[in-house]
Design an enzyme around this catalytic site. Structure first.
Site, PDB file in Angstrom:
ATOM      1  CE  LYS A  80       9.828  -2.028   7.722  1.00 49.89           C
ATOM      2  NZ  LYS A  80       9.968  -1.327   6.450  1.00 49.89           N
ATOM      3  N   GLY A 180      -2.691   2.779  -9.715  1.00 53.06           N
ATOM      4  CA  GLY A 180      -2.527   3.538  -8.463  1.00 53.06           C
ATOM      5  C   GLY A 180      -1.855   4.871  -8.726  1.00 53.06           C
ATOM      6  N   GLY A 182      -1.342   7.521  -6.534  1.00 55.82           N
ATOM      7  CA  GLY A 182      -1.194   8.190  -5.249  1.00 55.82           C
ATOM      8  C   GLY A 182       0.057   9.041  -5.244  1.00 55.82           C
ATOM      9  CB  VAL A 184       5.007   6.612  -5.704  1.00 54.87           C
ATOM     10  CG1 VAL A 184       6.090   6.244  -6.703  1.00 54.87           C
ATOM     11  CG2 VAL A 184       5.579   6.600  -4.290  1.00 54.87           C
TER      12      VAL A 184
HETATM   13  P1  NAD Z   1      -0.411   6.095  -1.713  1.00 55.35           P
HETATM   14  O1  NAD Z   1      -1.292   5.548  -0.640  1.00 55.35           O
HETATM   15  O2  NAD Z   1      -0.194   7.565  -1.787  1.00 55.35           O
HETATM   16  O3  NAD Z   1      -0.967   5.642  -3.154  1.00 55.35           O
HETATM   17  C1  NAD Z   1      -1.491   4.384  -3.413  1.00 55.35           C
HETATM   18  C2  NAD Z   1      -2.658   4.591  -4.378  1.00 55.35           C
HETATM   19  O4  NAD Z   1      -3.134   3.314  -4.803  1.00 55.35           O
HETATM   20  C3  NAD Z   1      -3.835   5.323  -3.748  1.00 55.35           C
HETATM   21  O5  NAD Z   1      -4.201   6.422  -4.591  1.00 55.35           O
HETATM   22  C4  NAD Z   1      -4.932   4.256  -3.680  1.00 55.35           C
HETATM   23  O6  NAD Z   1      -6.224   4.820  -3.845  1.00 55.35           O
HETATM   24  C5  NAD Z   1      -4.561   3.385  -4.845  1.00 55.35           C
HETATM   25  N1  NAD Z   1      -5.061   2.017  -4.794  1.00 55.35           N
HETATM   26  C6  NAD Z   1      -5.191   1.196  -3.722  1.00 55.35           C
HETATM   27  N2  NAD Z   1      -5.680   0.006  -4.102  1.00 55.35           N
HETATM   28  C7  NAD Z   1      -5.831   0.047  -5.446  1.00 55.35           C
HETATM   29  C8  NAD Z   1      -6.275  -0.864  -6.417  1.00 55.35           C
HETATM   30  N3  NAD Z   1      -6.668  -2.099  -6.101  1.00 55.35           N
HETATM   31  N4  NAD Z   1      -6.285  -0.479  -7.719  1.00 55.35           N
HETATM   32  C9  NAD Z   1      -5.899   0.766  -8.080  1.00 55.35           C
HETATM   33  N5  NAD Z   1      -5.453   1.693  -7.179  1.00 55.35           N
HETATM   34  C10 NAD Z   1      -5.442   1.342  -5.890  1.00 55.35           C
HETATM   35  O7  NAD Z   1       0.953   5.301  -1.594  1.00 55.35           O
HETATM   36  P2  NAD Z   1       2.367   5.671  -2.254  1.00 55.35           P
HETATM   37  O8  NAD Z   1       3.208   6.333  -1.249  1.00 55.35           O
HETATM   38  O9  NAD Z   1       2.133   6.290  -3.594  1.00 55.35           O
HETATM   39  O10 NAD Z   1       2.972   4.197  -2.455  1.00 55.35           O
HETATM   40  C11 NAD Z   1       2.547   3.355  -3.499  1.00 55.35           C
HETATM   41  C12 NAD Z   1       3.259   2.003  -3.389  1.00 55.35           C
HETATM   42  O11 NAD Z   1       4.671   2.198  -3.465  1.00 55.35           O
HETATM   43  C13 NAD Z   1       3.021   1.272  -2.063  1.00 55.35           C
HETATM   44  O12 NAD Z   1       3.031  -0.117  -2.301  1.00 55.35           O
HETATM   45  C14 NAD Z   1       4.227   1.646  -1.228  1.00 55.35           C
HETATM   46  O13 NAD Z   1       4.511   0.668  -0.244  1.00 55.35           O
HETATM   47  C15 NAD Z   1       5.304   1.677  -2.303  1.00 55.35           C
HETATM   48  N6  NAD Z   1       6.463   2.530  -1.958  1.00 55.35           N
HETATM   49  C16 NAD Z   1       6.282   3.843  -1.684  1.00 55.35           C
HETATM   50  C17 NAD Z   1       7.393   4.638  -1.375  1.00 55.35           C
HETATM   51  C18 NAD Z   1       7.240   6.119  -1.084  1.00 55.35           C
HETATM   52  O14 NAD Z   1       8.260   6.824  -1.089  1.00 55.35           O
HETATM   53  N7  NAD Z   1       6.034   6.622  -0.859  1.00 55.35           N
HETATM   54  C19 NAD Z   1       8.665   4.071  -1.345  1.00 55.35           C
HETATM   55  C20 NAD Z   1       8.834   2.708  -1.652  1.00 55.35           C
HETATM   56  C21 NAD Z   1       7.712   1.948  -1.954  1.00 55.35           C
END
Ligand code: NAD
Length: 370
Positions: A80, A180, A182, A184
């Site tokens: 990392k 959440g 978002g 994913v």
């Molecule tokens: P994103 O930012 O697109 O979505 C996160 C969502 O959570 C947002 O819509 C945000 O408004 C919402 N949110 C934040 N705080 C909140 C709360 N307290 N209650 C309810 N909703 C809340 O992120 P993402 O890419 O969808 O990733 C989501 C999670 O998965 C993160 O923890 C990320 O580290 C993990 N992750 C993502 C990936 C990837 O490929 N994107 C891979 C591995 C892990």
């Protein structure tokens, strides 16, 4: 921090401090373990309170990548990078190209990618100076946004958990609370509802909730109640550290399986708390490995179909973790750690034989030829 003592305890191979006065670049690259292949892990940019905080973060995150890559069956080690400073003030072309030269100087021992505050545009600038970069769009064979593949893996992880805990081979009629929606979360909601699951959703962004209700027929829940709903599965897909002393006693689900990173506020305390309550916990770095699986596929020549097939294998990986945990009477996060360590130990044990026979077939040599 007694640095070498820390490296000995955590098992790191190499830590590189990168500095460039002209651009203001201050970065730390940590290579935790390269037994299984080159160390792959994203680059995070953060305005750390102290240099020691940055060092602690990169040591912890790089070690986490070793476990994630190992348990996912990838021929990759863990590494990392962290860049210290305010992204709004420091980002420039020269800044990222300089970082790229540092990455290049490691000759492929570390491969970088996006992480917090590092966007595709930034990593593309890094890619002007080094081939040891993944997750970019502009280069032929780039894999782009990993979230659809991450969601596909989480969906299969939920299927495995439901089969293991509830004995159901289909998600039809199974209830899931997704926290959440978002990148994913929304893909996950699509897969779940498509299979006939009853899905509840909550997000701090009301528009995203509305969109998922409209598109997939999910039911909106309040932010306060989403984890307290009487459902089969709670799927945290927002921020990390949510599962703590307050939240765990309030859960009514019998399974916790979602995409968020670092879901347990404290690995040892909260993993045990879930187990004691009889809640099956899908270790976050196992179930959300679709993103790194996607990037791995990019190194081997990107093919979305193959990336999705590999992500679907999370079903088997998680089932093995659950069996190991039950057989040994340990938490699922301890079990996934053991499986990763056993794989590394076995491959490390091959090294003397490899020295004798030559290592023409070392898998990641091909990976790096692009
Ligand atoms: P994103 O930012 O697109 O979505 C996160 C969502 O959570 C947002 O819509 C945000 O408004 C919402 N949110 C934040 N705080 C909140 C709360 N307290 N209650 C309810 N909703 C809340 O992120 P993402 O890419 O969808 O990733 C989501 C999670 O998965 C993160 O923890 C990320 O580290 C993990 N992750 C993502 C990936 C990837 O490929 N994107 C891979 C591995 C892990």
């Amino acid at each position: 921090m007694a640095l070498f003592e820390e490296l000995t305890t955590m098992g790191h191979e190499q830590v590189v401090f990168c500095h460039d006065k002209a651009t203001g670049l201050k970065a730390i690259i940590a290579i935790h373990d390269t037994t299984l292949g080159p160390a792959l892990g994203g680059c995070r940019m953060w305005d750390y309170k102290s240099e020691e905080d940055a060092l602690r973060d990169v040591l912890r995150l790089s070690r986490g990548m070793t476990y994630k890559n190992a348990v996912s069956g990838l021929n990759l080690g863990g590494g990392k990078a962290v860049i210290i400073g305010d992204p709004k003030k420091l980002k420039s072309e020269a800044f990222f190209r300089t970082f790229g030269r540092f990455v290049n100087s490691l000759g492929g021992r570390y491969i970088t990618a996006e992480d917090v505050n590092i966007r595709v545009n930034d990593i593309e600038l890094v890619g002007l100076e080094t081939d040891f970069v993944a997750g970019i769009n502009s280069r032929a064979g780039g894999s782009g946004d990993p979230s659809p593949v991450t969601a596909w893996g989480v969906y299969h992880g939920i299927r495995a958990s439901v089969q293991y805990k509830l004995g159901k081979s289909s998600l039809k009629g199974v209830s899931v609370a997704v926290q959440g929606c978002g990148a994913v979360g929304s893909h996950l909601i699509e897969h779940l509802t498509h299979e006939g699951a009853k899905v509840y959703v909550a997000d701090i962004d009301a528009e995203k909730v509305k969109e998922n209700v409209r598109l997939y027929g999910a039911e909106a829940a309040s932010l306060e109640d989403i984890h307290r709903l009487k459902v089969d599965v709670f799927a945290p897909c927002a921020l990390g550290g949510f599962l703590d002393d307050r939240v765990i006693p309030e859960l009514k689900a019998s399974i916790v399986a979602g995409a968020a990173n670092n879901q347990l506020l404290d690995e040892s305390i909260h993993g045990s708390m879930l187990r004691e309550r009889g809640i099956l916990y899908a270790p976050d770095y196992v179930i959300n490995a679709g993103g790194v699986i996607n990037v791995y596929q990019e190194l081997a020549g990107y093919d979305e179909k193959i990336a999705k097939q590999r992500a679907a294998n999370i079903y088997d990986t998680l089932t093995n973790v659950y069996k190991e945990a039950d057989a040994k009477g340990i938490t699922t996060n301890q079990a996934s750690g053991h499986i990763a360590e056993e794989r590394i130990k076995a491959v490390r044990g091959m090294s003397s034989l490899r020295n004798t026979l030559g290592n023409q077939n070392w898998p990641h040599h091909d990976l790096l030829k692009r």
